[in-house]
Design a protein around this motif. Sequence first.
Motif: not given
Length: 131
Positions: A74-83
């Motif tokens: 979930k954290a990885e997905k959020e990071r990718v979304q922010r980028e």
Amino acid sequence: MVKPKRKDGDNRAIRRKPGVQGKPFKHEKQQYKSNKSHLPNATQWRRKKPQDEARKQKLKEREELRVQKIAEAKAEKERVQREKEERVRNYKKKRLEKTKAISKKTQRGQPLMKDRMELLLKKIQEMKRTG
């Protein structure tokens, strides 16, 4: 179940000869079922519950690991979304600047070459930096 009939018209059921294979008659079914002793009964198919502490501990660790993996994903997905949002924002900003520079006109409706030349100069400088 239809009983097989004799040719001579007698209504009595035909008795099977010993050793002949086939579907059993009603009175033979009880004996037929009892011959399945090699198969496990319903209680043997049931899953045993973990009784000792080691099994319970392993299950708990697996659950914790699963929850941790889900949180990491979930954290990885959020990071990718922010980028991705950041890249889109930068692209829109550059496009807006380019559009403003290109759309500028003189009083008579001619394009302003000064701003267009600056855009071309920036492009050339970027190309030199990257490669």
